[in-house]
Design a protein around this motif. Sequence first.
Motif, PDB file in Angstrom:
ATOM      1  N   ASP A  59       0.035-115.902  20.477  1.00 57.33           N
ATOM      2  CA  ASP A  59      -0.081-116.162  19.494  1.00 57.33           C
ATOM      3  C   ASP A  59       0.553-115.209  18.298  1.00 57.33           C
ATOM      4  O   ASP A  59       0.482-115.035  17.075  1.00 57.33           O
ATOM      5  CB  ASP A  59      -2.065-116.158  18.839  1.00 57.33           C
ATOM      6  CG  ASP A  59      -2.252-116.951  19.579  1.00 57.33           C
ATOM      7  OD1 ASP A  59      -2.039-118.445  19.746  1.00 57.33           O
ATOM      8  OD2 ASP A  59      -3.499-116.433  19.786  1.00 57.33           O
ATOM      9  N   SER A  60       1.739-114.962  19.027  1.00 59.82           N
ATOM     10  CA  SER A  60       2.801-113.555  18.322  1.00 59.82           C
ATOM     11  C   SER A  60       1.734-112.844  17.062  1.00 59.82           C
ATOM     12  O   SER A  60       2.325-112.036  15.725  1.00 59.82           O
ATOM     13  CB  SER A  60       3.202-114.516  16.982  1.00 59.82           C
ATOM     14  OG  SER A  60       4.314-115.883  17.424  1.00 59.82           O
ATOM     15  N   THR A  61       0.857-112.348  18.100  1.00 54.51           N
ATOM     16  CA  THR A  61      -0.196-111.362  17.442  1.00 54.51           C
ATOM     17  C   THR A  61       0.058-109.665  18.445  1.00 54.51           C
ATOM     18  O   THR A  61       0.392-109.822  19.497  1.00 54.51           O
ATOM     19  CB  THR A  61      -1.324-111.303  17.550  1.00 54.51           C
ATOM     20  OG1 THR A  61      -2.099-112.395  17.116  1.00 54.51           O
ATOM     21  CG2 THR A  61      -2.207-109.994  16.914  1.00 54.51           C
ATOM     22  N   PRO A  62       0.626-108.859  17.857  1.00 53.57           N
ATOM     23  CA  PRO A  62       0.758-107.555  18.683  1.00 53.57           C
ATOM     24  C   PRO A  62      -0.176-106.426  19.269  1.00 53.57           C
ATOM     25  O   PRO A  62      -1.619-107.011  18.707  1.00 53.57           O
ATOM     26  CB  PRO A  62       1.185-106.745  17.429  1.00 53.57           C
ATOM     27  CG  PRO A  62       1.362-106.993  16.222  1.00 53.57           C
ATOM     28  CD  PRO A  62       0.264-108.417  16.069  1.00 53.57           C
ATOM     29  N   GLN A  63      -0.005-106.519  20.698  1.00 51.13           N
ATOM     30  CA  GLN A  63      -1.257-106.163  21.500  1.00 51.13           C
ATOM     31  C   GLN A  63      -0.435-104.855  22.167  1.00 51.13           C
ATOM     32  O   GLN A  63       0.805-105.063  22.481  1.00 51.13           O
ATOM     33  CB  GLN A  63      -1.092-107.148  22.679  1.00 51.13           C
ATOM     34  CG  GLN A  63      -1.985-108.861  22.045  1.00 51.13           C
ATOM     35  CD  GLN A  63      -3.161-108.478  22.003  1.00 51.13           C
ATOM     36  OE1 GLN A  63      -4.458-107.450  21.802  1.00 51.13           O
ATOM     37  NE2 GLN A  63      -3.878-109.477  20.313  1.00 51.13           N
ATOM     38  N   PRO A  64      -1.556-103.759  22.426  1.00 53.46           N
ATOM     39  CA  PRO A  64      -1.104-102.824  22.921  1.00 53.46           C
ATOM     40  C   PRO A  64      -0.093-102.789  24.073  1.00 53.46           C
ATOM     41  O   PRO A  64       0.054-103.940  25.119  1.00 53.46           O
ATOM     42  CB  PRO A  64      -2.039-101.955  23.443  1.00 53.46           C
ATOM     43  CG  PRO A  64      -3.170-102.238  22.344  1.00 53.46           C
ATOM     44  CD  PRO A  64      -3.007-103.898  22.027  1.00 53.46           C
ATOM     45  N   ALA A  65       1.043-102.494  24.148  1.00 53.94           N
ATOM     46  CA  ALA A  65       1.203-102.458  25.614  1.00 53.94           C
ATOM     47  C   ALA A  65       2.145-100.620  26.413  1.00 53.94           C
ATOM     48  O   ALA A  65       1.520-100.554  27.366  1.00 53.94           O
ATOM     49  CB  ALA A  65       3.083-102.980  25.403  1.00 53.94           C
ATOM     50  N   GLY A  66       2.886-100.592  25.585  1.00 59.27           N
ATOM     51  CA  GLY A  66       3.422 -98.662  26.145  1.00 59.27           C
ATOM     52  C   GLY A  66       1.966 -98.348  25.544  1.00 59.27           C
ATOM     53  O   GLY A  66       1.983 -97.445  25.977  1.00 59.27           O
ATOM     54  N   ALA A  67       1.591 -98.683  24.428  1.00 52.34           N
ATOM     55  CA  ALA A  67       0.199 -97.627  23.999  1.00 52.34           C
ATOM     56  C   ALA A  67      -0.708 -98.557  24.828  1.00 52.34           C
ATOM     57  O   ALA A  67      -1.068 -99.372  25.594  1.00 52.34           O
ATOM     58  CB  ALA A  67      -0.171 -98.251  22.766  1.00 52.34           C
ATOM     59  N   ALA A  68      -1.517 -97.411  25.164  1.00 58.43           N
ATOM     60  CA  ALA A  68      -3.354 -97.463  25.550  1.00 58.43           C
ATOM     61  C   ALA A  68      -3.778 -98.116  25.176  1.00 58.43           C
ATOM     62  O   ALA A  68      -4.875 -98.995  26.050  1.00 58.43           O
ATOM     63  CB  ALA A  68      -3.630 -96.405  26.378  1.00 58.43           C
ATOM     64  N   GLU A  69      -4.366 -98.564  24.006  1.00 60.86           N
ATOM     65  CA  GLU A  69      -5.264 -99.051  23.047  1.00 60.86           C
ATOM     66  C   GLU A  69      -4.723 -99.128  21.656  1.00 60.86           C
ATOM     67  O   GLU A  69      -3.399 -98.594  21.803  1.00 60.86           O
ATOM     68  CB  GLU A  69      -6.210 -97.662  23.329  1.00 60.86           C
ATOM     69  CG  GLU A  69      -6.135 -96.894  22.335  1.00 60.86           C
ATOM     70  CD  GLU A  69      -7.548 -96.026  22.418  1.00 60.86           C
ATOM     71  OE1 GLU A  69      -7.810 -95.200  21.916  1.00 60.86           O
ATOM     72  OE2 GLU A  69      -7.881 -95.901  23.842  1.00 60.86           O
ATOM     73  N   ALA A  70      -5.018 -99.896  20.447  1.00 64.58           N
ATOM     74  CA  ALA A  70      -4.675-100.098  19.996  1.00 64.58           C
ATOM     75  C   ALA A  70      -4.496 -98.730  18.659  1.00 64.58           C
ATOM     76  O   ALA A  70      -5.269 -97.462  18.870  1.00 64.58           O
ATOM     77  CB  ALA A  70      -5.390-100.680  18.393  1.00 64.58           C
TER      78      ALA A  70
END
Length: 409
Positions: A82-93
């Motif tokens: 949905d083109s919403t940013p989600q954690p990737a390299g980050a462990a959490e928001a």
Amino acid sequence: MKNKWAYGLVAVCGLVLAGCTTGGTDSSGDNAASSGTSDAEQVFNVVVSQEMPSADLSLATDTISFSALNNVYEGLYRLDADSTPQPAGAAEAAEVSEDGLTYTIKLREDAKWSNGDPVTAADYVYGWQRTVKPETASEYAYLYAPVKNAEAITAGDTDPSELGIKAVSDYELEITLEKATPYFDYLLAFPSFFPQNQKVVEENGDQYAATSDNAVYNGPFVLSGFDGAGTDTEWAYEKNDQYWDKDTVKLQTINVSVVKESATALNLFQDGQADDVILTGELAQQMANDEAFVSQPEATTSYLELNQRDEDSPFRNENLRKAISYAIDRDALVTSILGDGSIASSGLVPEGMTFSPTDNTDFTEAAGSVLEYNEDKAKEYWEKAKEELGIDSLEFDILASDTDSTKKI
């Protein structure tokens, strides 16, 4: 033609094709890491329309390069379906301060580079500083404007060490902004903000990322067989066994080939040599009823950028620029010339890209069109420009991508 797709590009078009994508995608916009089926050979063959201009995170600015970089690198965030940013390299928001100026981000401790090095906070600090410092000459350094001291660093007035990002520890970042920026999460999912391995960059010097062997990668794939920016016509993405989420990655290899003629690309697809091709113009219309054809909207604005750098450039004349703009029949351009489902642009921001936070109105609807085709006005401003410039006619060169649709435009 089972399990294969041919794509007809539906873009917001004006004049010169240009754009960027974000998120871990292949050229079709699908998440490459999760493509494929378990009972088939895990190889996907993609056709793109031009060579890759740059494999350097600090220097890339185009769709082809960003499609590659999104598959072989990973930032703090990535965009979901949905083109919403989600954690990737980050462990959490990120933890964001009440005033919106400070972002505290914890990194996942199992992330590694393809050479086995851990991905640490220092890699983000280095990558960001490298992109904004004036010596790098990054065209996208301006995207860092929300970050504290970024503009002053790019202007050469402040040392890169003063950029608003610091490593609190190996796996914790603190980012400081100049002012609260509601879209900052989206920037963290953009390749220009991805980490870079300082040791590898410095070991390779001016040859860093010049070939696939002169870099290391932290994404689901590694770049392979890439021999040179702007010249190589074949490269691949190979599954990265060091990737923290490698079990989710189903594809083993993605082969990329540059084919500039749509007819040739279609032949490769029909012969089973390509699994994903982009069709334009008449071919898109001809294949529209084929079961393998998918029409996929893509937010892209194309435009003419007139060179006004030289003091004697005719394009510094406002009336000349107005004459050119009024002379362009954008509706006829997309319907009669392109004929691939593109729509006429109303401004620089594409339709369906950003919406009002209060009533969800599309930005293009709220802003209205700032463009108009008007033959009489075009002639009026052209006469004024000729008088002011002391000319009777004008010839100029257009530098553009070497693709079927651009040639038609």
